[in-house]
Enzyme design. Structure first.
Site, PDB file in Angstrom:
ATOM      1  CG  ASN A   1      -1.779   1.151   1.313  1.00 23.04           C
ATOM      2  OD1 ASN A   1      -1.646   2.180   0.571  1.00 23.04           O
ATOM      3  ND2 ASN A   1      -2.372   1.283   2.534  1.00 23.04           N
TER       4      ASN A   1
ATOM      5  CE  LYS B   1      -0.567   3.248   4.894  1.00 21.16           C
ATOM      6  NZ  LYS B   1      -0.504   3.152   6.047  1.00 21.16           N
TER       7      LYS B   1
ATOM      8  CG  HIS C   1      -6.336   1.975   4.952  1.00 20.48           C
ATOM      9  ND1 HIS C   1      -5.931   2.862   5.722  1.00 20.48           N
ATOM     10  CD2 HIS C   1      -5.187   0.906   4.778  1.00 20.48           C
ATOM     11  CE1 HIS C   1      -4.692   2.585   6.240  1.00 20.48           C
ATOM     12  NE2 HIS C   1      -4.231   1.513   5.583  1.00 20.48           N
TER      13      HIS C   1
ATOM     14  CD  GLU D   1      -3.389   5.733   6.696  1.00 18.52           C
ATOM     15  OE1 GLU D   1      -3.202   5.787   5.314  1.00 18.52           O
ATOM     16  OE2 GLU D   1      -2.635   5.015   7.443  1.00 18.52           O
TER      17      GLU D   1
ATOM     18  CD  GLU E   1      -4.010  -2.717   7.301  1.00 16.86           C
ATOM     19  OE1 GLU E   1      -2.879  -2.945   6.879  1.00 16.86           O
ATOM     20  OE2 GLU E   1      -4.891  -1.550   6.887  1.00 16.86           O
TER      21      GLU E   1
ATOM     22  N   GLY F   1       1.804   2.205  10.968  1.00 16.10           N
ATOM     23  CA  GLY F   1       2.736   3.050  10.840  1.00 16.10           C
ATOM     24  C   GLY F   1       3.463   3.435  12.314  1.00 16.10           C
TER      25      GLY F   1
ATOM     26  CB  SER G   1       4.290  -2.082  12.661  1.00 20.34           C
ATOM     27  OG  SER G   1       4.074  -0.630  12.652  1.00 20.34           O
TER      28      SER G   1
HETATM   29  P1  PGA Z   1       2.311   0.349   7.976  1.00 20.50           P
HETATM   30  O1  PGA Z   1       0.859   0.487   7.237  1.00 20.50           O
HETATM   31  O2  PGA Z   1       2.989  -0.996   7.283  1.00 20.50           O
HETATM   32  O3  PGA Z   1       3.099   1.458   7.499  1.00 20.50           O
HETATM   33  O4  PGA Z   1       1.773   0.146   9.445  1.00 20.50           O
HETATM   34  C1  PGA Z   1      -0.205  -0.588   6.978  1.00 20.50           C
HETATM   35  C2  PGA Z   1      -1.291  -0.162   6.256  1.00 20.50           C
HETATM   36  O5  PGA Z   1      -1.792   0.940   6.654  1.00 20.50           O
HETATM   37  O6  PGA Z   1      -1.859  -0.732   5.284  1.00 20.50           O
END
Ligand code: PGA
Length: 261
Positions: A9, A11, A98, A100, A170, A176, A215
């Site tokens: 991803n 982003k 997601h 976010e 997730e 993150g 992560s």
């Molecule tokens: P990350 O994000 O691996 O940077 O923690 C995962 C995601 O948001 O899909």
């Protein structure tokens, strides 16, 4: 047992020339063993989909994913992207719900359910993202929060369309932060998700790939992929460098294979 699935991803990262450089280097880094034994996809921002799709089609085996999708195929929906357009661009997977989107852009469970249904009915594979917030985690509500999102997200999906579904667990507190879920926590949550899917869709629920995200990195991917019902991963940060993403996939494959022996 199918192949493990890894979706990077991106982003809101990368300009066109950076995406091109990435693909060139990613294609060089991926060897046959990874390409033959894993399903791999990249989820760039919408405007990069044609460029990434074209660069990938010169190589082998990596599919295109999108980061969101609307439920209508056309109409007055400024800023949204239709399933028909994504299909026409050669997209296979699409992230839906997601955290976010849920946290910062007001994505509701109802909208998530509509996006999942529309994606599946258009021949795309929706990747329904679910997971508890830090507060829910701390108060012992991980299970309820995850199941509520899952139940709502699949509420409009017919059993015929369930075979296209992918679910990504997730936990929001792991995204993150550098702090991934422990294998024990992932196991618990993934097994809950599996049970609900089987209850809802029977045999087809058993076959839905369950990804872990939050992560993930090359250092923890082998251990996470050893967990029962972890069928792959949805890395964000670790997918931004082609070598790191390839190493994560390699370690994930190792962990995943150890379950079949
Ligand atoms: P990350 O994000 O691996 O940077 O923690 C995962 C995601 O948001 O899909």
């Amino acid at each position: 047992m199918g192949k493990p699935l890894f979706i990077g991803n991106w982003k809101m990262h990368f300009l066109p020339h950076e995406a091109e450089e990435y693909i060139a280097s990613f294609q060089q880094t991926l060897d046959n063993e990874l390409i033959d034994n894993c399903d791999i996809a990249l989820a760039p921002p919408f405007p990069l989909l044609p460029l990434v799709g074209a660069s990938l089609s010169h190589g082998r085996g990596v599919r295109l994913a999108a980061q969101n999708v609307h439920w209508e195929n056309s109409g007055a929906h400024t800023g949204e992207v239709s399933p028909a357009l994504l299909s026409a661009l050669g997209v296979t997977y699409v992230l839906v719900g997601h955290s976010e989107r849920r946290q910062f852009y007001g994505e509701s469970d109802q909208a998530v359910a509509k996006r999942v249904r529309a994606a599946a009915e258009s021949g795309l594979r929706p990747v329904l993202c679910v997971g508890e917030t830090e507060e829910e985690y701390r108060s012992g509500a991980s299970k309820d929060a995850t199941l509520r999102q899952l139940q709502a997200g699949i509420s409009e999906l017919s059993s015929e369309s369930a075979s296209s579904l992918v679910v990504a667990y997730e936990p929001v507190w792991a995204i993150g932060t550098g702090l991934a879920a422990t294998p024990e926590h992932a196991q618990q949550q993934h097994s809950l998700i599996r049970s609900l899917l089987v209850q809802q869709f029977g045999e087809q629920g058993q076959a839905v790939p369950l990804l872990y995200g939050g992560s993930t990195k090359p250092e923890n991917m082998e251990e996470l992929a050893q967990v029962e019902n972890v069928d792959g991963a949805l890395p964000g940060g670790s997918s931004l460098k082609p070598q790191v993403f390839a190493e994560l996939i390699r370690n994930g494959l190792k962990g995943y294979r150890s379950k079949t022996r």
